[in-house]
Design an enzyme around this catalytic site. Structure first.
Site, PDB file in Angstrom:
ATOM      1  N   CYS A 237     -13.821   5.757   1.041  1.00  0.00           N
ATOM      2  CA  CYS A 237     -14.339   5.771   2.410  1.00  0.00           C
ATOM      3  C   CYS A 237     -13.307   5.305   3.415  1.00  0.00           C
ATOM      4  CB  CYS A 237     -15.599   4.922   2.467  1.00  0.00           C
ATOM      5  SG  CYS A 237     -16.811   5.585   1.344  1.00  0.00           S
ATOM      6  N   GLU A 238     -12.240   6.025   3.528  1.00  0.00           N
ATOM      7  CA  GLU A 238     -11.199   5.757   4.528  1.00  0.00           C
ATOM      8  C   GLU A 238     -10.528   7.079   4.851  1.00  0.00           C
ATOM      9  OE1 GLU A 238      -8.600   2.686   4.747  1.00  0.00           O
ATOM     10  OE2 GLU A 238      -9.602   1.378   3.300  1.00  0.00           O
TER      11      GLU A 238
ATOM     12  N   TYR B  11       5.459   3.913  -9.730  1.00  0.00           N
ATOM     13  CA  TYR B  11       4.646   3.320  -8.662  1.00  0.00           C
ATOM     14  C   TYR B  11       3.332   4.091  -8.491  1.00  0.00           C
ATOM     15  CZ  TYR B  11       9.226   1.298  -7.952  1.00  0.00           C
ATOM     16  OH  TYR B  11      10.428   0.669  -8.166  1.00  0.00           O
TER      17      TYR B  11
ATOM     18  N   GLY C 207      17.230   1.659  -7.497  1.00  0.00           N
ATOM     19  CA  GLY C 207      17.183   2.330  -6.205  1.00  0.00           C
ATOM     20  C   GLY C 207      17.537   3.805  -6.179  1.00  0.00           C
TER      21      GLY C 207
ATOM     22  N   ARG D  22       0.750   6.025  -2.850  1.00  0.00           N
ATOM     23  CA  ARG D  22       2.012   6.347  -2.167  1.00  0.00           C
ATOM     24  C   ARG D  22       1.828   7.254  -0.940  1.00  0.00           C
ATOM     25  NH1 ARG D  22       6.039   8.482  -3.837  1.00  0.00           N
ATOM     26  NH2 ARG D  22       7.524   6.960  -3.072  1.00  0.00           N
TER      27      ARG D  22
END
Ligand code: LLP
Length: 419
Positions: A342-343, A371, A239, A312
């Site tokens: 396509c977004e 990530y 974390g 991300r």
């Protein structure tokens, strides 16, 4: 500290010019620095060198077997959350006695695999999981070593999607009911209680939540002692945050000092599950500018790297610094850096001031080692990017770029559709 630096206005990873690398390997591609990975692992691990501990790198942050192999060779273990991650870890040569297994939904097949491999410890997240583990271990004639993942109900002050240690989260066993759960585990024939575990969230930039959680776990460990349950391992999860932009997270040494201070008088082996703090700033995503375009209200830089390569920014609104691989005097512009998907959610940066770039030039999306590739997908049938490990003036492709053939390799047109 990392090893991506400009030399005479060209961005290098260690001693390799990224422009040349991008030309040879193609884009998009992830580039990791061996020296940075090594150094980040060593800094974290050495912060606890005075006490018995095990640094279990969190595989989900970066799952490439070469990366895992490197940490294994430095004495590290791993934190896994699936059978697939266990398979990767074993392929990478991580010894089973350095593997801890977290996750709320371990399947019986995954549990069997981990039992057969003889991993150090299962971090159990529910009563039902504990029952299943006890049964499976009995079936296989072995003992399952466990910790309970305790949900200490502290607010980590991070993005809600990556906060995991609050009452409302799905993770762990509520601290108020943990004693009873340990009592039940104690009565189970095929379970051996080894530890207590917690993981409260990711990208934490303050020490206080870690310490609040630790204080609660200490009380629990004392109570367990009174019940005759001796805790040998205390797993504090991962974390610790990194600098993407303006954050000022604690240095691993400050984090360690605060923890060790709070640990005084406790004689457990500490386990940590760091992911991002080790790999985040050790990797970049290289993309190439395909086009630039001025819309009526916005300007766009369209690159061959997209949200399927690095999700991300789209998923969490995360900031990643974007730098041209070749630095020269030029004007800046405010643009959205977007991919070909396509977004409208497909962006790497929004309303960002970057130098005026030209089609054909390379951009580096910084701090993409954690990530990044591990969350990438084939959306829009885009082959996943290559991954490259740089070591001094050498580099090696540690995952080849997927091909169009790879995209359909697992698919099949059934006979009843064939005319
Ligand atoms: N241990 C457990 C049980 C975890 O669930 C995680 C991360 C870690 C350790 C490692 O946490 P780290 O040291 O990397 O913060 N995809 C998100 C992050 C999700 C984190 C999930 N769990 C992102 O891109 O920010």
């Amino acid at each position: 500290m990392h090893h991506f630096t400009y030399r005479e206005d060209e961005l290098y990873c260690e001693d390799v010019p990224l422009k040349e690398l991008a030309r040879e390997v193609g884009t998009p591609c992830y580039v990791y620095s061996h020296a940075t990975l090594r150094q980040h692992f060593a800094v974290f691990d050495s912060a606890f060198s005075n006490v018995p501990h095990l640094t279990c790198f969190s595989v989900k942050a970066n799952s490439n077997v070469a990366v895992l192999n490197l940490f294994g060779s430095l004495g590290g273990g791993v934190d896994i959350v699936s059978g697939g991650e266990l398979f990767r870890a074993r392929q990478a040569g991580i010894p089973p006695e350095r593997i801890v297994y977290s996750g709320v939904g371990k399947t019986p097949a995954e549990i069997d695999y981990a039992l057969k491999e003889g991993i150090l410890m299962f971090n159990i997240e529910s009563d039902q999981e504990l029952e299943v583990l006890n049964r499976r271990a009995g079936e296989l004639g072995c003992k399952a070593r466990i910790a309970l993942r305790v949900n200490p109900d502290v607010d980590p002050n991070t993005h809600p999607y990556i906060s995991t240690g609050m009452k409302k989260n799905k993770f762990g066993i509520a601290i108020d009911t943990a004693l009873q759960a340990y009592g039940r585990a104690k009565g189970m024939e095929n379970v051996e209680i080894l530890g207590v575990d917690c993981h409260i969230g990711s990208q934490l930039t303050e020490i206080t939540p870690f310490i609040d959680a630790l204080k609660r776990l200490r009380l629990l460990i004392d109570r367990l002692g009174e019940m005759g349950i001796a805790i040998r391992y205390l797993d504090l999860g991962g974390g610790l945050g990194i600098i993407y932009d303006q954050e000022s997270p604690p240095h691993p040494h400050e984090y360690a000092q605060a923890i060790l201070q709070e640990m005084k008088g406790l004689s457990c082996t500490l386990i940590f599950e760091p992911g991002r703090v080790i790999v985040g700033n050790a990797g970049v995503l290289l993309g190439k500018v395909l086009y630039t375009k001025k819309g009526p209200s916005k300007s766009f830089v369209i690159t061959d790297a997209a949200m399927n390569d690095l999700v991300r920014p789209s998923l969490y609104g995360s900031y990643h610094l974007i730098q041209p691989v070749e630095r020269r005097e030029r004007e800046t512009q405010i643009v959205d850096v977007v991919g070909p998907i396509c977004e409208s959610g497909d962006f790497l940066a929004k309303d960002r001031s970057i130098p005026m770039v030209q089609p054909g030039e390379y951009l580096a999306v910084m701090s993409a080692g954690a990530y990044g590739f591990s969350m990438s997908s084939n959306y829009n049938s885009r082959p996943r990017a290559a991954e490259v490990l740089v070591h001094g003036d050498r580099y090696s492709v540690i995952r080849r770029r997927e091909t169009w053939q790879d995209l359909v390799a697992l698919e099949n047109i059934p006979d009843f559709l064939k005319g």
